[in-house]
Design a protein around this motif. Structure first.
Motif, PDB file in Angstrom:
ATOM      1  N   THR A 109      -2.821  -4.261  -4.661  1.00  0.00           N
ATOM      2  CA  THR A 109      -2.049  -4.060  -3.438  1.00  0.00           C
ATOM      3  C   THR A 109      -1.868  -5.397  -2.749  1.00  0.00           C
ATOM      4  O   THR A 109      -2.821  -6.169  -2.612  1.00  0.00           O
ATOM      5  CB  THR A 109      -2.775  -3.072  -2.509  1.00  0.00           C
ATOM      6  OG1 THR A 109      -2.872  -1.812  -3.168  1.00  0.00           O
ATOM      7  CG2 THR A 109      -2.036  -2.892  -1.198  1.00  0.00           C
ATOM      8  N   GLU A 148      -9.656  -5.650  -3.757  1.00  0.00           N
ATOM      9  CA  GLU A 148     -10.924  -5.376  -3.081  1.00  0.00           C
ATOM     10  C   GLU A 148     -12.101  -6.121  -3.713  1.00  0.00           C
ATOM     11  O   GLU A 148     -13.129  -6.310  -3.069  1.00  0.00           O
ATOM     12  CB  GLU A 148     -11.191  -3.881  -3.058  1.00  0.00           C
ATOM     13  CG  GLU A 148     -10.175  -3.113  -2.226  1.00  0.00           C
ATOM     14  CD  GLU A 148     -10.357  -1.609  -2.280  1.00  0.00           C
ATOM     15  OE1 GLU A 148     -11.330  -1.144  -2.918  1.00  0.00           O
ATOM     16  OE2 GLU A 148      -9.530  -0.916  -1.692  1.00  0.00           O
ATOM     17  N   LEU A 194       0.843  -1.193   0.000  1.00  0.00           N
ATOM     18  CA  LEU A 194       0.000   0.000   0.000  1.00  0.00           C
ATOM     19  C   LEU A 194       0.883   1.249   0.000  1.00  0.00           C
ATOM     20  O   LEU A 194       1.903   1.273   0.681  1.00  0.00           O
ATOM     21  CB  LEU A 194      -0.895  -0.030   1.236  1.00  0.00           C
ATOM     22  CG  LEU A 194      -1.979   1.030   1.366  1.00  0.00           C
ATOM     23  CD1 LEU A 194      -3.006   0.871   0.246  1.00  0.00           C
ATOM     24  CD2 LEU A 194      -2.671   0.880   2.721  1.00  0.00           C
ATOM     25  N   TRP A 208      -7.181  -0.606 -10.881  1.00  0.00           N
ATOM     26  CA  TRP A 208      -6.364  -0.766  -9.682  1.00  0.00           C
ATOM     27  C   TRP A 208      -7.228  -1.114  -8.486  1.00  0.00           C
ATOM     28  O   TRP A 208      -8.445  -1.087  -8.569  1.00  0.00           O
ATOM     29  CB  TRP A 208      -5.515   0.479  -9.408  1.00  0.00           C
ATOM     30  CG  TRP A 208      -6.276   1.765  -9.363  1.00  0.00           C
ATOM     31  CD1 TRP A 208      -6.878   2.328  -8.271  1.00  0.00           C
ATOM     32  CD2 TRP A 208      -6.531   2.648 -10.447  1.00  0.00           C
ATOM     33  NE1 TRP A 208      -7.488   3.499  -8.620  1.00  0.00           N
ATOM     34  CE2 TRP A 208      -7.286   3.729  -9.954  1.00  0.00           C
ATOM     35  CE3 TRP A 208      -6.189   2.639 -11.808  1.00  0.00           C
ATOM     36  CZ2 TRP A 208      -7.705   4.776 -10.761  1.00  0.00           C
ATOM     37  CZ3 TRP A 208      -6.609   3.682 -12.597  1.00  0.00           C
ATOM     38  CH2 TRP A 208      -7.353   4.736 -12.079  1.00  0.00           C
ATOM     39  N   ASP A 209      -6.568  -1.456  -7.402  1.00  0.00           N
ATOM     40  CA  ASP A 209      -7.229  -1.922  -6.175  1.00  0.00           C
ATOM     41  C   ASP A 209      -8.111  -3.146  -6.427  1.00  0.00           C
ATOM     42  O   ASP A 209      -9.166  -3.303  -5.814  1.00  0.00           O
ATOM     43  CB  ASP A 209      -8.042  -0.798  -5.510  1.00  0.00           C
ATOM     44  CG  ASP A 209      -7.151   0.308  -4.958  1.00  0.00           C
ATOM     45  OD1 ASP A 209      -5.993   0.012  -4.610  1.00  0.00           O
ATOM     46  OD2 ASP A 209      -7.613   1.459  -4.875  1.00  0.00           O
TER      47      ASP A 209
END
Length: 111
Positions: free
Chosen positions: A61, A37, A8, A33-34
């Motif tokens: 991440t 999640e 992160l 991105w991310d």
């Protein structure tokens, strides 16, 4: 597809923009991105990985380091995020780990 991973706040998006010469707008159109999640809620990680692999760049991440969560749901989400990262790395032509803004090429060649 280029898969970029790392801790992160390691500078993953900034690195991709600089390395590829993309603007913020280009990044938002050509990359995602991310993605870690999305893993916990996915019914089928293979299908999610296949859909994400259609982007030119996929950024995730790393969430597998540190203390293992006590909460069962958090552990399940963390496990799913790690499995998704493995699926994406397998599909990627290039895999780069960025830490402290510094890239480490893990697979393939950087464009």
């Amino acid at each position: 597809m280029i898969f970029v991973t790392g801790p992160l706040f390691a500078g993953k998006r900034d690195y991709v923009r600089a390395a590829l010469g993309w603007t913020e707008e280009e990044l938002s159109r050509r990359a995602v991105w991310d993605v870690q999640e999305q893993a916990g809620a996915a019914e089928d990680l293979e299908a999610l990985a296949e859909r994400l692999a259609r982007y030119e760049v996929v950024i995730a991440t790393e969430v597998g380091g540190g203390v293992v969560p006590v909460d069962t749901e958090q552990r399940r989400n963390r496990e799913a995020a790690g499995r998704l990262a493995c699926l994406l790395a397998r599909r990627a032509d290039t895999v780069v780990r960025v830490c402290c803004g510094l890239p480490q090429l893990l697979k393939g060649t950087w464009p």
